[in-house]
Design a protein around this motif. Structure first.
Motif, PDB file in Angstrom:
ATOM      1  N   TRP A 120       1.068  -1.374   0.053  1.00  0.00           N
ATOM      2  CA  TRP A 120       0.029  -0.032  -0.132  1.00  0.00           C
ATOM      3  C   TRP A 120       0.848   1.291   0.011  1.00  0.00           C
ATOM      4  N   LEU A 121       0.808   2.042  -0.901  1.00  0.00           N
ATOM      5  CA  LEU A 121       1.428   3.643  -0.865  1.00  0.00           C
ATOM      6  C   LEU A 121       0.349   4.595  -0.242  1.00  0.00           C
ATOM      7  N   ALA A 122       0.958   5.030   0.803  1.00  0.00           N
ATOM      8  CA  ALA A 122       0.240   5.940   1.477  1.00  0.00           C
ATOM      9  C   ALA A 122       0.275   7.275   0.937  1.00  0.00           C
ATOM     10  N   GLY A 123      -0.650   8.327   1.274  1.00  0.00           N
ATOM     11  CA  GLY A 123      -0.635   9.601   0.898  1.00  0.00           C
ATOM     12  C   GLY A 123       0.385  10.363   1.311  1.00  0.00           C
ATOM     13  N   GLY A 124       0.309  11.699   0.765  1.00  0.00           N
ATOM     14  CA  GLY A 124       1.359  12.443   0.920  1.00  0.00           C
ATOM     15  C   GLY A 124       1.835  13.578  -0.168  1.00  0.00           C
ATOM     16  N   ASP A 125       2.861  13.520  -0.663  1.00  0.00           N
ATOM     17  CA  ASP A 125       3.298  14.297  -1.726  1.00  0.00           C
ATOM     18  C   ASP A 125       4.029  13.438  -2.823  1.00  0.00           C
ATOM     19  N   GLN A 126       3.482  13.276  -3.743  1.00  0.00           N
ATOM     20  CA  GLN A 126       3.872  12.159  -4.902  1.00  0.00           C
ATOM     21  C   GLN A 126       4.868  12.475  -5.410  1.00  0.00           C
ATOM     22  N   GLY A 155      -3.076   2.308  -3.603  1.00  0.00           N
ATOM     23  CA  GLY A 155      -2.613   3.490  -2.640  1.00  0.00           C
ATOM     24  C   GLY A 155      -3.880   4.638  -2.826  1.00  0.00           C
ATOM     25  N   THR A 156      -3.612   5.495  -1.975  1.00  0.00           N
ATOM     26  CA  THR A 156      -4.588   6.720  -1.617  1.00  0.00           C
ATOM     27  C   THR A 156      -3.991   7.918  -2.147  1.00  0.00           C
ATOM     28  N   SER A 157      -4.600   8.836  -2.586  1.00  0.00           N
ATOM     29  CA  SER A 157      -4.039  10.148  -2.730  1.00  0.00           C
ATOM     30  C   SER A 157      -3.054  10.381  -3.497  1.00  0.00           C
ATOM     31  N   ALA A 158      -1.899  10.691  -2.974  1.00  0.00           N
ATOM     32  CA  ALA A 158      -0.652  10.788  -3.785  1.00  0.00           C
ATOM     33  C   ALA A 158      -0.106   9.043  -4.223  1.00  0.00           C
ATOM     34  N   GLY A 159      -0.600   8.158  -3.259  1.00  0.00           N
ATOM     35  CA  GLY A 159      -0.258   6.701  -3.580  1.00  0.00           C
ATOM     36  C   GLY A 159      -0.955   6.172  -4.942  1.00  0.00           C
ATOM     37  N   MET A 160      -2.270   6.896  -5.064  1.00  0.00           N
ATOM     38  CA  MET A 160      -3.018   6.352  -6.248  1.00  0.00           C
ATOM     39  C   MET A 160      -2.489   7.324  -7.610  1.00  0.00           C
ATOM     40  N   ALA A 161      -1.879   8.506  -7.119  1.00  0.00           N
ATOM     41  CA  ALA A 161      -1.617   9.379  -8.331  1.00  0.00           C
ATOM     42  C   ALA A 161      -0.277   8.550  -8.964  1.00  0.00           C
ATOM     43  N   VAL A 162       0.464   7.744  -8.648  1.00  0.00           N
ATOM     44  CA  VAL A 162       1.646   7.242  -9.197  1.00  0.00           C
ATOM     45  C   VAL A 162       1.389   5.982  -9.763  1.00  0.00           C
ATOM     46  N   LEU A 163       0.058   5.468  -9.662  1.00  0.00           N
ATOM     47  CA  LEU A 163      -0.195   4.146 -10.357  1.00  0.00           C
ATOM     48  C   LEU A 163      -0.210   3.915 -11.795  1.00  0.00           C
ATOM     49  N   GLY A 164      -0.944   5.147 -12.265  1.00  0.00           N
ATOM     50  CA  GLY A 164      -1.169   5.177 -13.922  1.00  0.00           C
ATOM     51  C   GLY A 164       0.311   5.209 -14.695  1.00  0.00           C
ATOM     52  N   GLU A 165       0.144   4.839 -15.900  1.00  0.00           N
ATOM     53  CA  GLU A 165       1.490   4.796 -16.427  1.00  0.00           C
ATOM     54  C   GLU A 165       1.799   6.353 -16.737  1.00  0.00           C
ATOM     55  N   TRP A 166       1.094   7.182 -16.753  1.00  0.00           N
ATOM     56  CA  TRP A 166       1.100   8.863 -16.701  1.00  0.00           C
ATOM     57  C   TRP A 166       0.842   9.380 -15.312  1.00  0.00           C
ATOM     58  N   TYR A 167       1.510  10.294 -14.832  1.00  0.00           N
ATOM     59  CA  TYR A 167       1.347  10.871 -13.354  1.00  0.00           C
ATOM     60  C   TYR A 167       1.546  12.380 -13.771  1.00  0.00           C
ATOM     61  N   PHE A 168       0.823  13.176 -12.836  1.00  0.00           N
ATOM     62  CA  PHE A 168       0.857  14.561 -12.569  1.00  0.00           C
ATOM     63  C   PHE A 168       2.040  14.621 -11.289  1.00  0.00           C
ATOM     64  N   SER A 169       2.992  15.003 -11.637  1.00  0.00           N
ATOM     65  CA  SER A 169       4.242  14.630 -10.441  1.00  0.00           C
ATOM     66  C   SER A 169       4.170  15.868  -9.472  1.00  0.00           C
ATOM     67  N   ALA A 170       3.634  16.894  -9.644  1.00  0.00           N
ATOM     68  CA  ALA A 170       3.422  17.948  -8.458  1.00  0.00           C
ATOM     69  C   ALA A 170       5.117  18.547  -8.268  1.00  0.00           C
TER      70      ALA A 170
END
Length: 339
Positions: A120-126, A155-170
């Motif tokens: 599990w990838l926790a939230g935070g800053d991706q 994953g949730t929040s930031a953890g979800m944000a990095v699971l797609g092939e593409w991501y918004f890096s912030a």
């Protein structure tokens, strides 16, 4: 004496491990690795409180084995919840905080990823995940967990944000829909790809805290950028807060949330094979195509997980409604799909 030793060992298994190491570990459960065959699955959550039924779905995929929580900040907030509160027996839950490249290269961290049945990838800053974990043995171990071991990933929040092939890096901070639509090449619209390669999420970019933070317009902008760059169809999956998508090995996504009347939703977004009419630096985005540039399956959620979406064909679905999105001169619109 034996009884005393047993009590000491039991207490230690529930105590944060104090270490002079580049990472911090918090361990709960049986310290002996349990070797079992996991069942593959993906769970993605939109942020705020974890969704109990969706998390139970995820933990079941560990098949009674070991659950690992990876994060770049925080501590042991998941341990008791995952080990004691979900009513599902697992061998252990360990949270490891990885803040530095040294930690992402550490043999202990790599070993624990290799031993886990569910991660599990926790939230935070991706951006912490992308910049610190990227191009490291830790990242390769995560990919092997998904592709070789076929363990569960979520994953949730930031953890979800990095699971797609593409991501918004912030990388340069967050960006609002208004800012992204006004200038699709704003310095804050930083996109990347291939942090991880997860089945059914090819050419897909996710987003979270969705309607709660009015992120539909920026997500459409991300997809416009991807479509323009690759000249290929792009896909998106988005979760409102308190919602979750659980994807099985057959590519069927089950949708979880709160009561339907609370109007939180999951969104499956696909392009219609068209290029944006206007996409350039310092110019507002236009992606119209007769008010139908994007096709979205929107599911108002409930707790049952009965609504579904097939990520193999991006067409077969139930429990939701098809709508269209389009952008005109930097303004985002949603309309019911035309018959």
């Amino acid at each position: 004496m034996k009884k005393l030793l047993f009590i000491v060992l039991l207490i230690c298994s529930y105590t944060a491990i104090a270490q002079n190491t580049p990472y911090t570990s918090y361990f709960t459960g049986n310290a002996t690795d349990k070797v079992v065959t996991p069942n593959f699955g993906i769970t993605m959550m939109g942020g705020r409180t974890e969704h109990t039924e969706a998390m139970q779905w995820f933990i079941n995929k560990a098949n009674g084995g070991d659950v690992l929580v990876l994060r770049a900040s925080g501590s042991d907030g998941y341990n008791n919840y995952l080990f004691n509160e979900l009513g599902i027996e697992v061998n252990s839950v360990e949270s490891i905080v990885v803040k530095t490249a040294e930690a992402a290269n550490h043999p202990y961290v790599i070993k624990k990823i290799q031993q886990a049945e569910a991660i599990w990838l926790a939230g935070g800053d991706q951006y912490n995940y992308i910049s610190v974990w990227g191009n490291s043995p830790m990242k390769q171990a995560l990919q092997d967990h998904i592709s070789v071991k076929k363990g569960a990933i979520g994953g949730t929040s930031a953890g979800m944000a990095v699971l797609g092939e593409w991501y918004f890096s912030a990388k340069n901070g967050s960006v609002t829909s208004e800012e992204a639509l006004k200038n699709p090449y704003d310095e804050r619209v930083q996109l990347g790809n291939n942090f991880l390669q997860v089945p059914f999420l090819q050419n897909t970019i996710t987003d979270t805290h969705y309607a709660d933070r009015n992120r539909q317009g920026r997500h459409a902008t991300f997809m416009a950028r991807i479509t323009h760059q690759t000249e290929q169809p792009a896909f998106g999956i988005a979760c409102d807060e308190y919602t979750a998508v659980c994807i099985g090995s057959n590519g069927i996504a089950h949708i979880f949330g709160r009561k339907a009347e609370m109007d939180n939703a999951i969104y499956f977004i696909k392009t219609q094979g068209t290029q944006p009419e206007q996409i350039s630096k310092d110019q507002p985005l236009t992606w119209n195509h007769n008010n139908s540039a994007l096709l979205i399956y929107k599911v108002i959620t409930d707790r049952s997980g009965s609504a579904m979406f097939n990520l193999k064909d991006w067409q077969t679905a139930n429990g939701g409604q098809w709508v269209n999105w389009y952008v005109k001169k930097g303004q985002w619109f949603e309309v019911e799909q035309k018959d």
